[in-house]
Design an enzyme around this catalytic site. Sequence first.
Site, PDB file in Angstrom:
ATOM      1  N   ARG A 241       0.861  -1.190   0.000  1.00  0.00           N
ATOM      2  CA  ARG A 241       0.000   0.000   0.000  1.00  0.00           C
ATOM      3  C   ARG A 241       0.890   1.230   0.000  1.00  0.00           C
ATOM      4  O   ARG A 241       1.891   1.298   0.734  1.00  0.00           O
ATOM      5  CB  ARG A 241      -0.904   0.033   1.238  1.00  0.00           C
ATOM      6  CG  ARG A 241      -2.085  -0.925   1.200  1.00  0.00           C
ATOM      7  CD  ARG A 241      -3.118  -0.555   0.132  1.00  0.00           C
ATOM      8  NE  ARG A 241      -4.274  -1.420   0.135  1.00  0.00           N
ATOM      9  CZ  ARG A 241      -4.393  -2.544  -0.578  1.00  0.00           C
ATOM     10  NH1 ARG A 241      -3.423  -2.942  -1.383  1.00  0.00           N
ATOM     11  NH2 ARG A 241      -5.510  -3.261  -0.502  1.00  0.00           N
ATOM     12  N   GLU A 270      -3.666   7.571  -4.986  1.00  0.00           N
ATOM     13  CA  GLU A 270      -3.868   6.865  -6.261  1.00  0.00           C
ATOM     14  C   GLU A 270      -5.064   7.469  -6.981  1.00  0.00           C
ATOM     15  O   GLU A 270      -6.104   7.651  -6.354  1.00  0.00           O
ATOM     16  CB  GLU A 270      -4.091   5.374  -6.011  1.00  0.00           C
ATOM     17  CG  GLU A 270      -2.845   4.720  -5.462  1.00  0.00           C
ATOM     18  CD  GLU A 270      -2.969   3.211  -5.267  1.00  0.00           C
ATOM     19  OE1 GLU A 270      -3.996   2.621  -5.630  1.00  0.00           O
ATOM     20  OE2 GLU A 270      -2.011   2.628  -4.722  1.00  0.00           O
ATOM     21  N   HIS A 289      -1.404  -0.171  -9.645  1.00  0.00           N
ATOM     22  CA  HIS A 289      -2.035  -1.061  -8.658  1.00  0.00           C
ATOM     23  C   HIS A 289      -2.627  -2.308  -9.344  1.00  0.00           C
ATOM     24  O   HIS A 289      -3.831  -2.570  -9.272  1.00  0.00           O
ATOM     25  CB  HIS A 289      -3.113  -0.294  -7.868  1.00  0.00           C
ATOM     26  CG  HIS A 289      -3.405  -0.900  -6.531  1.00  0.00           C
ATOM     27  ND1 HIS A 289      -3.775  -0.176  -5.422  1.00  0.00           N
ATOM     28  CD2 HIS A 289      -3.388  -2.193  -6.119  1.00  0.00           C
ATOM     29  CE1 HIS A 289      -3.985  -0.984  -4.397  1.00  0.00           C
ATOM     30  NE2 HIS A 289      -3.753  -2.226  -4.799  1.00  0.00           N
TER      31      HIS A 289
HETATM   32  C1  GLV Z   1      -4.997  -5.266  -3.712  1.00  0.00           C
HETATM   33  O1  GLV Z   1      -4.399  -4.274  -3.492  1.00  0.00           O
HETATM   34  C2  GLV Z   1      -5.390  -6.187  -2.700  1.00  0.00           C
HETATM   35  O2  GLV Z   1      -5.345  -5.850  -1.512  1.00  0.00           O
HETATM   36  O3  GLV Z   1      -5.802  -7.294  -3.063  1.00  0.00           O
END
Ligand code: GLV
Length: 333
Positions: A241, A270, A289
């Site tokens: 993250r 983001e 992401h």
């Molecule tokens: C994506 O970021 C997830 O947490 O699966």
Amino acid sequence: MEPMAKQRRPEVFVTRQIADTAIAHLAMRASVELWEAELPPPEDELAKRLATVDGILSMVTDRLDAAALANAPNLRVISNLAVGVDNIDLAAATKRGIAVGHTPGVLTETTADLAFALLMATARRVVEADRYVRGGRWQAWGPRILLGRDVWGATLGIIGWGAIGQAVARRAAGFGMRVLFTSRRPPASAVVGMRVELDELLRSADFVSIHVALTDQTRHLIGERELALMKRGAILINTARGPIVDQRALADALASGHLGGVGLDVTEVEPIDASDPLLSIPNVVITPHIGSASHATRAKMAEIAVDSILAVFEGRMPPFCANPEVKLAARRV
Ligand code: GLV
């Protein structure tokens, strides 16, 4: 004779297009409201749907905080198409008897693949090299062009020894890397790595890859001090993250030449702002992401997400529950 009361079909808001088969499965048991736009539903739209629905199949982009949940009187289940649940106020959900499902496991290897792809791309300057060729700068083979760093034989520091961290370590072992890792608890077995404290990991690793969840404890876990501890020329990879890393300090550490490169699948905000200084630094590779974004994995995640919703409608806990302490409301829909 009294006619039998007709059972109401539960309503579920699905906040983005997911695999058609999963939607069809959900629609057999529930009225599905599907948000078909490319971008996430804006906050007011989300609030409007939450005011009536029994379930929501949400994405990491949907903020389900205490205020949002306070206006969701019928909501019994949140099913997040992700392993991470930092977009959801778990305590508020638990207090309201809302079960929170998520999708761990199926995305472990796919996400580890991307972490390793970013590691390889930054080590060997793959994206820069591609830009070099497309930009017409490839005039001849050169003994000093685009020199990178060896992955084989290097030391990889893995922050967070969960499933994804360990999957990255297995890949690293195949490349002959030495693996160090941090872990809150002593691991049952760690055949491919050695557990160390964070500062030691940062001082010793040529590559550092982050694999912890975002919590109050891990926000800005990697800041100016930690970046300064890293070896000169080291490379940082983050597929966990964005807010775990202080991005301003990161840009400074790159601009000063202290870090050799960065591979990010996640950013502090983001999408990253087009004017962010990171985007003008050459050996920075940023993907939007996409850690779990393979066809097969996203299809499996969608199935699990649907299973979580159906389980709660049948009075059972979701197969993977992020708030197992929740007391499901007795009412079945
Ligand atoms: C994506 O970021 C997830 O947490 O699966």
